[in-house]
Scaffold this motif. Structure first.
Motif, short mmCIF file in Angstrom:
data_model
loop_
_atom_site.label_atom_id
_atom_site.label_comp_id
_atom_site.label_asym_id
_atom_site.label_seq_id
_atom_site.Cartn_x
_atom_site.Cartn_y
_atom_site.Cartn_z
N SER A 70 0.81 -1.22 0.00
CA SER A 70 0.00 0.00 0.00
C SER A 70 0.84 1.28 0.00
N LYS A 71 2.14 1.15 0.35
CA LYS A 71 2.99 2.35 0.45
C LYS A 71 4.31 2.14 -0.27
N LEU A 72 4.78 3.21 -0.92
CA LEU A 72 6.11 3.23 -1.51
C LEU A 72 7.05 3.88 -0.50
N LEU A 73 8.25 3.34 -0.36
CA LEU A 73 9.25 3.82 0.60
C LEU A 73 10.40 4.42 -0.20
N ILE A 74 10.58 5.74 -0.10
CA ILE A 74 11.49 6.44 -1.00
C ILE A 74 12.52 7.26 -0.21
N LYS A 75 13.80 6.93 -0.40
CA LYS A 75 14.89 7.73 0.17
C LYS A 75 15.30 8.74 -0.89
N SER A 76 15.29 10.00 -0.55
CA SER A 76 15.67 11.03 -1.51
C SER A 76 17.19 11.15 -1.59
N PHE A 77 17.65 11.97 -2.52
CA PHE A 77 19.08 12.24 -2.63
C PHE A 77 19.58 13.19 -1.56
N MET A 78 18.67 13.95 -0.94
CA MET A 78 19.11 14.96 0.02
C MET A 78 18.17 15.03 1.22
N ASN A 79 18.59 14.42 2.32
CA ASN A 79 18.00 14.60 3.65
C ASN A 79 16.64 13.97 3.92
N ASN A 80 15.81 13.75 2.94
CA ASN A 80 14.43 13.36 3.22
C ASN A 80 14.12 11.92 2.86
N PHE A 81 13.14 11.40 3.58
CA PHE A 81 12.57 10.08 3.29
C PHE A 81 11.08 10.29 3.12
N LEU B 255 1.26 11.87 -0.91
CA LEU B 255 2.23 11.83 0.17
C LEU B 255 1.56 11.40 1.47
N VAL B 256 2.09 10.37 2.10
CA VAL B 256 1.63 9.93 3.41
C VAL B 256 2.44 10.62 4.49
N LYS B 257 3.78 10.65 4.31
CA LYS B 257 4.66 11.26 5.31
C LYS B 257 5.98 11.66 4.68
N LYS B 258 6.48 12.84 5.05
CA LYS B 258 7.82 13.30 4.69
C LYS B 258 8.61 13.38 5.99
N ILE B 259 9.77 12.73 6.03
CA ILE B 259 10.60 12.71 7.22
C ILE B 259 11.93 13.38 6.90
N ASP B 260 12.24 14.46 7.60
CA ASP B 260 13.50 15.18 7.42
C ASP B 260 14.54 14.52 8.30
N MET B 261 15.45 13.75 7.69
CA MET B 261 16.42 12.96 8.43
C MET B 261 17.81 13.60 8.50
N GLN B 262 18.06 14.63 7.72
CA GLN B 262 19.35 15.34 7.73
C GLN B 262 20.55 14.41 7.54
N PHE B 263 20.46 13.47 6.59
CA PHE B 263 21.60 12.61 6.31
C PHE B 263 22.52 13.19 5.24
N GLY B 264 22.17 14.38 4.72
CA GLY B 264 23.00 15.03 3.72
C GLY B 264 22.77 14.46 2.33
#
Length: 107
Positions: A7-18, A28-37
């Motif tokens: 039911s959900k796609l799990l997407i790691k962005s190129f910059m900081n967000n999941f 969009l279900v959720k945007k998570i600001d992870m600050q991984f650079g």
């Protein structure tokens, strides 16, 4: 990645967000600001019991819990982490580009 129930796609962005996105309508279900650079490492996040687990370019393995709160599980070293693999029960494996293999548990 995709959730177990598909039911959900799990997407790691190129910059900081999941991002967690609905597979049904693309909303969009959720945007998570992870600050991984900046992270150009292509990995497939996995879902396990409602948690999301993935490795990153910075050598860190992350967990996002059912409430979308993230934590750093452990640091593998300065090399990029390949995709995390489920082994059995609560046991997982990860490897990094230095050739190190890590077995770990999630409680």
């Amino acid at each position: 990645g995709i959730s177990k129930d598909k039911s959900k796609l799990l997407i790691k962005s190129f910059m900081n967000n999941f991002y967690v996105v609905s597979a049904k309508d693309g909303k969009l279900v959720k945007k998570i600001d992870m600050q991984f650079g900046l992270d150009t490492m292509p990995v497939t996040p996995i879902e396990w019991e409602g948690n999301i687990i993935f490795g990153a370019k910075n050598g860190m393995v992350y967990l996002i819990d059912k409430d979308y709160k993230f934590k750093k599980l452990f640091f593998t070293g300065t090399a990029r982490v390949h995709s995390v693999q489920y082994v059995k029960d609560n046991i997982f494996a990860a490897s990094n580009m230095d050739g190190k293999i890590f077995l770990f548990t999630v409680d």
